[in-house]
Design an enzyme around this catalytic site. Structure first.
Site, PDB file in Angstrom:
ATOM      1  N   ASP A 285      -1.733   6.978   6.668  1.00 35.36           N
ATOM      2  CA  ASP A 285      -2.497   5.916   5.828  1.00 35.36           C
ATOM      3  C   ASP A 285      -2.384   4.557   6.931  1.00 35.36           C
ATOM      4  OD1 ASP A 285      -3.802   4.295   5.073  1.00 35.36           O
ATOM      5  OD2 ASP A 285      -2.444   3.686   3.182  1.00 35.36           O
TER       6      ASP A 285
ATOM      7  N   TRP B 168       0.738  -1.273  -0.028  1.00 32.74           N
ATOM      8  CA  TRP B 168       0.545   0.168  -0.222  1.00 32.74           C
ATOM      9  C   TRP B 168       0.814   1.324   0.213  1.00 32.74           C
ATOM     10  CZ3 TRP B 168      -4.077  -0.924  -1.517  1.00 32.74           C
ATOM     11  CH2 TRP B 168      -5.082  -2.154  -1.679  1.00 32.74           C
TER      12      TRP B 168
ATOM     13  N   LYS C  46     -12.122  -1.833   7.693  1.00 34.79           N
ATOM     14  CA  LYS C  46     -11.626  -2.702   8.868  1.00 34.79           C
ATOM     15  C   LYS C  46     -11.727  -2.166  10.341  1.00 34.79           C
ATOM     16  CE  LYS C  46      -8.183  -1.927   4.979  1.00 34.79           C
ATOM     17  NZ  LYS C  46      -8.228  -3.447   4.316  1.00 34.79           N
TER      18      LYS C  46
HETATM   19  N1  PMP Z   1      -3.774   1.136   2.465  1.00 33.24           N
HETATM   20  C1  PMP Z   1      -4.141  -0.091   3.222  1.00 33.24           C
HETATM   21  C2  PMP Z   1      -3.272  -0.221   4.625  1.00 33.24           C
HETATM   22  C3  PMP Z   1      -4.612  -1.156   3.699  1.00 33.24           C
HETATM   23  O1  PMP Z   1      -5.182  -2.135   4.134  1.00 33.24           O
HETATM   24  C4  PMP Z   1      -6.077  -0.860   2.282  1.00 33.24           C
HETATM   25  C5  PMP Z   1      -7.051  -1.795   1.634  1.00 33.24           C
HETATM   26  N2  PMP Z   1      -6.545  -3.010   1.751  1.00 33.24           N
HETATM   27  C6  PMP Z   1      -6.174   0.348   1.529  1.00 33.24           C
HETATM   28  C7  PMP Z   1      -4.481   1.399   1.686  1.00 33.24           C
HETATM   29  C8  PMP Z   1      -6.607   0.105   0.313  1.00 33.24           C
HETATM   30  O2  PMP Z   1      -7.861   1.447   0.403  1.00 33.24           O
HETATM   31  P1  PMP Z   1      -8.529   1.360  -0.661  1.00 33.24           P
HETATM   32  O3  PMP Z   1      -9.658  -0.002  -0.834  1.00 33.24           O
HETATM   33  O4  PMP Z   1      -9.995   1.473   0.414  1.00 33.24           O
HETATM   34  O5  PMP Z   1      -8.781   1.777  -1.638  1.00 33.24           O
END
Ligand code: PMP
Length: 359
Positions: free
Chosen positions: A171, A102, A195
């Site tokens: 994030d 991510w 989450k």
């Molecule tokens: N950052 C992290 C740490 C994640 O775990 C995730 C999704 N699993 C995301 C970003 C992406 O999030 P989204 O699907 O809400 O765009």
């Protein structure tokens, strides 16, 4: 109703109390005779819901008036580009701590808007640890990190300390409000809801007000933080149900003893699983001991066929969602705030049994 133990990484298990309260309000929000999803976002009843959700959030994390609390859309992935679009430019550099897939995705988007300095990376060992040293640039526009790495099961023990004056951007999608957080140390905290905070489709953004004003004003309205801040997150139609549910989740966390209470529960919840993994001769935790996540516990047997057999047998016994992310394989038990402690001890019992038969 038979609810199984749901170890999904997200969307993930939600508190039953929250689901029950949501169910009641689905047909009629309070005594309005109109379901929560059927109310106009501009009407008094829903505006009260949104105000309450924001107030609950502020109380929970002790968020001062120096910060705006925004309920946005587009997931954390939209923040990957909204942050640099508003805070970075071709003549500036932002520092990124790269601790997983991510963070890498966030870097890719940031490069569209300006220079990126990789302050540290743990990619050399497939992101199984949180680097201890960072090499920051001079006066970066901001420092970005991912507090919990959902796919690799690692977590920062505490926030990194970037160069003085550089806003810290986090994030926090997979560990937000799982432990106390000193918001005043941050410029921006963002998280997809799915989450720890509720249903997918909603993104929580906590942003220091001076940063809101730094963004260029010639961007499309929806991409400027000021648009959302100036309109109480109601410039366009917000995900009303998500805001309602998130407000309930904040209230539920408060009932767990607030962030300190939930942190204690999360530590106690993950411990039996890590303890078992440390003593097992079949299963092995993949993250370095000092970098382990309390939210996503990743482990392997070292044999892909055995992993597959374990995942299939676990599912038959009511342990769902244990398959690791497709990019790493193995197993991952996601045990966010709402995951019940008894589900972890039941999993450990099942693993012990599996080990006795297959070790
Ligand atoms: N950052 C992290 C740490 C994640 O775990 C995730 C999704 N699993 C995301 C970003 C992406 O999030 P989204 O699907 O809400 O765009």
């Amino acid at each position: 109703m038979n609810r199984v133990y749901n170890f999904s990484a997200g969307p993930a298990v939600m508190p039953v109390e929250v689901l029950e309260e949501a169910r009641e309000n689905m047909l009629s929000l309070g005594d309005t005779g109109i379901g929560v999803m059927e109310h106009s976002h501009r009407g008094k009843p829903f505006v009260a819901v949104a105000e309450q959700a924001e107030a609950n959030c502020r109380k929970l994390a002790n968020i001062s008036d120096d910060y705006a609390v925004l309920f946005l859309q587009g997931g954390a992935s939209t923040q990957f580009f909204t942050v640099p679009q508003n805070l970075l430019s071709k003549d500036k550099t932002a520092d990124y701590l790269v601790t997983g897939s991510w963070s890498k995705k966030a870097v890719k988007e940031a490069k569209l808007f300006g220079n990126v300095n990789i302050a540290c990376s743990s990619e050399d060992r497939n992101f199984c640890y949180i680097p201890k040293e960072c090499s920051y640039s001079d006066a970066p526009a901001y420092v970005h990190f991912t507090s919990n790495n959902t796919i690799f099961g690692t977590q920062f023990a505490t926030e990194p300390e970037g160069p003085a004056g550089a806003p810290l951007v986090c994030d926090a999608s997979s560990d937000i409000f799982s432990r106390p957080i000193d918001v005043s140390k941050y410029g921006i905290i963002y998280a997809g809801a799915q989450k720890n905070l509720g249903p997918s489709g909603l993104t929580l953004v906590i942003i220091r007000k001076d940063l809101i004003e730094q963004g260029p004003s010639d961007l499309p309205s929806m991409l400027q933080y000021r648009t959302h801040a100036n309109n109480d997150s109601m410039f366009n139609t917000p995900p009303t149900f998500g805001i309602f549910a998130m407000g309930l989740v904040f209230k539920w966390i408060e009932k767990q003893g607030g962030l300190a209470g939930v942190a204690q529960k999360n530590a106690a919840k993950a411990k039996p699983l890590y303890d078992y993994l440390d003593g097992s001769s079949l299963f092995k935790a993949t993250a370095d001991q000092d970098s382990r996540s309390l939210m996503n516990v990743c482990f392997v047997t070292g044999d892909a066929d055995k992993d597959a057999k374990f995942i299939a047998s676990a599912k038959e016994e009511g342990f769902d969602g244990l398959k690791g992310h497709r990019s790493v394989g193995g197993m991952r038990a996601s045990i966010y705030n709402a995951f019940p402690a008894e589900g972890v001890t039941a999993l450990v019992d099942f693993m012990r049994d599996f080990e006795a038969k297959n070790g």
